[in-house]
Motif scaffolding. Structure first.
Motif, PDB file in Angstrom:
ATOM      1  N   GLU A  66       0.847  -1.201   0.000  1.00  0.00           N
ATOM      2  CA  GLU A  66       0.000   0.000   0.000  1.00  0.00           C
ATOM      3  C   GLU A  66       0.883   1.252   0.000  1.00  0.00           C
ATOM      4  OE1 GLU A  66      -3.128   0.237   2.803  1.00  0.00           O
ATOM      5  OE2 GLU A  66      -3.991  -1.698   2.243  1.00  0.00           O
ATOM      6  N   ILE A  67       0.416   2.268  -0.749  1.00  0.00           N
ATOM      7  CA  ILE A  67       1.180   3.506  -0.857  1.00  0.00           C
ATOM      8  C   ILE A  67       0.201   4.672  -0.971  1.00  0.00           C
ATOM      9  CG2 ILE A  67       1.379   3.317  -3.391  1.00  0.00           C
ATOM     10  CD1 ILE A  67       4.270   4.446  -3.085  1.00  0.00           C
ATOM     11  N   ASP A  68       0.551   5.790  -0.369  1.00  0.00           N
ATOM     12  CA  ASP A  68      -0.314   6.975  -0.417  1.00  0.00           C
ATOM     13  C   ASP A  68      -0.169   7.632  -1.792  1.00  0.00           C
ATOM     14  OD1 ASP A  68      -1.206   9.721  -0.230  1.00  0.00           O
ATOM     15  OD2 ASP A  68      -1.176   9.495   1.946  1.00  0.00           O
ATOM     16  N   PRO A  69      -1.275   7.764  -2.561  1.00  0.00           N
ATOM     17  CA  PRO A  69      -1.156   8.278  -3.932  1.00  0.00           C
ATOM     18  C   PRO A  69      -0.706   9.740  -4.006  1.00  0.00           C
ATOM     19  CG  PRO A  69      -3.464   7.905  -3.358  1.00  0.00           C
ATOM     20  CD  PRO A  69      -2.654   7.359  -2.237  1.00  0.00           C
ATOM     21  N   GLN A  70      -0.985  10.519  -2.967  1.00  0.00           N
ATOM     22  CA  GLN A  70      -0.596  11.935  -2.988  1.00  0.00           C
ATOM     23  C   GLN A  70       0.733  12.201  -2.286  1.00  0.00           C
ATOM     24  OE1 GLN A  70      -1.999  14.173  -4.913  1.00  0.00           O
ATOM     25  NE2 GLN A  70      -3.338  12.488  -5.535  1.00  0.00           N
ATOM     26  N   HIS A  71       1.008  11.416  -1.249  1.00  0.00           N
ATOM     27  CA  HIS A  71       2.260  11.596  -0.493  1.00  0.00           C
ATOM     28  C   HIS A  71       2.931  10.235  -0.318  1.00  0.00           C
ATOM     29  CE1 HIS A  71       0.874  15.660   0.360  1.00  0.00           C
ATOM     30  NE2 HIS A  71      -0.293  15.134   0.682  1.00  0.00           N
ATOM     31  N   PRO A  72       3.515   9.701  -1.415  1.00  0.00           N
ATOM     32  CA  PRO A  72       4.072   8.349  -1.335  1.00  0.00           C
ATOM     33  C   PRO A  72       5.172   8.235  -0.273  1.00  0.00           C
ATOM     34  CG  PRO A  72       4.570   9.404  -3.460  1.00  0.00           C
ATOM     35  CD  PRO A  72       3.647  10.309  -2.730  1.00  0.00           C
ATOM     36  N   GLN A  73       5.044   7.206   0.549  1.00  0.00           N
ATOM     37  CA  GLN A  73       6.008   7.002   1.621  1.00  0.00           C
ATOM     38  C   GLN A  73       7.379   6.661   1.030  1.00  0.00           C
ATOM     39  OE1 GLN A  73       3.063   5.592   1.182  1.00  0.00           O
ATOM     40  NE2 GLN A  73       1.934   5.281   3.094  1.00  0.00           N
ATOM     41  N   ILE A  99       3.316   9.296  -7.266  1.00  0.00           N
ATOM     42  CA  ILE A  99       3.968   7.979  -7.181  1.00  0.00           C
ATOM     43  C   ILE A  99       4.828   7.733  -8.416  1.00  0.00           C
ATOM     44  CG2 ILE A  99       3.589   5.472  -7.154  1.00  0.00           C
ATOM     45  CD1 ILE A  99       1.019   6.025  -5.522  1.00  0.00           C
ATOM     46  N   GLY A 123      -2.326   2.059  -4.756  1.00  0.00           N
ATOM     47  CA  GLY A 123      -2.706   3.441  -4.465  1.00  0.00           C
ATOM     48  C   GLY A 123      -4.207   3.628  -4.556  1.00  0.00           C
ATOM     49  N   GLY A 124      -4.959   2.541  -4.424  1.00  0.00           N
ATOM     50  CA  GLY A 124      -6.425   2.618  -4.516  1.00  0.00           C
ATOM     51  C   GLY A 124      -6.917   2.408  -5.940  1.00  0.00           C
TER      52      GLY A 124
END
Length: 207
Positions: A8-15, A129, A174-175
């Protein structure tokens, strides 16, 4: 071969750790599925011939099928494509965004991704991303839609894992991504030519 793991990764603020893991996969000839501003993409290092051949095999595409690649910014585009003033003005207006630009290639582009008449398809997606992956790898990545061999475009990471996971090394979740392709604009001639209308608005290019 086991199916690729989903991360899982945040689409706006990728870790950063997720980006680093994906970049490390790309740097070691791996294939990564990742969200863009249009479809999920399947990507690999632009300069890794074996990885590019794996993409053709996974999607069961003929070698004539043209692949596009993602650049980080306009400066990077100008290394891989010949950008005249007309093209530059369009790129300044439209990138980053849901567009694929067809441009004359420079000698840096590997033969395997050259299109007819020695052109290339290049994207700068409006996707944190995708851009983080390109910047992390420090050169462009191939990007083709995450579509099954029967042509179905997969918009859910779980479906990507089920249908394509056996040939991938990592899936970035990212959803859901809307099922909408990029707009393709040919910038090789004196005027922009819209080859395919997709998600990107081209009303200002058609006047």
């Amino acid at each position: 071969m086991a199916a690729a793991p989903i991360l899982e990764i945040d689409p706006q603020h990728p870790q950063p750790r997720a980006v680093e893991r994906a970049v490390s996969v790309l740097a070691s000839s791996g294939l990564v599925a990742f969200p863009t501003d249009t479809y999920y993409g399947l990507g690999c290092d632009l300069f890794d011939k074996r990885a590019i051949e794996r993409i053709y095999l996974l999607k069961q595409m003929p070698k004539e099928h043209e692949l596009s690649f993602i650049c980080a910014d306009l400066a990077e585009i100008s290394r891989y494509a010949i950008v005249d003033n007309t093209a530059y003005r369009v790129l300044r207006r439209k990138a980053p965004g849901p567009y694929t630009f067809i441009l004359p290639a420079t000698r840096l582009v590997p033969d395997l991704v050259l299109r007819r008449q020695k052109t290339v398809g290049i994207r700068i997606p409006d996707s944190p991303i995708a851009l983080a992956l390109v910047k992390g790898l420090a050169h462009p990545i191939i990007s083709t839609s995450a579509a099954a061999p029967d042509g179905e475009v997969l918009i859910d990471p779980r479906d990507i894992k089920e249908r394509l996971g056996h040939g991938l090394d990592l899936i970035l979740d990212g959803g859901y991504q809307p099922n909408e392709p990029s707009t393709v604009v040919d910038l090789c001639g004196p005027e922009p030519v819209v080859v395919r209308e997709g998600k990107g608005d081209v009303s200002d290019l058609l006047t």
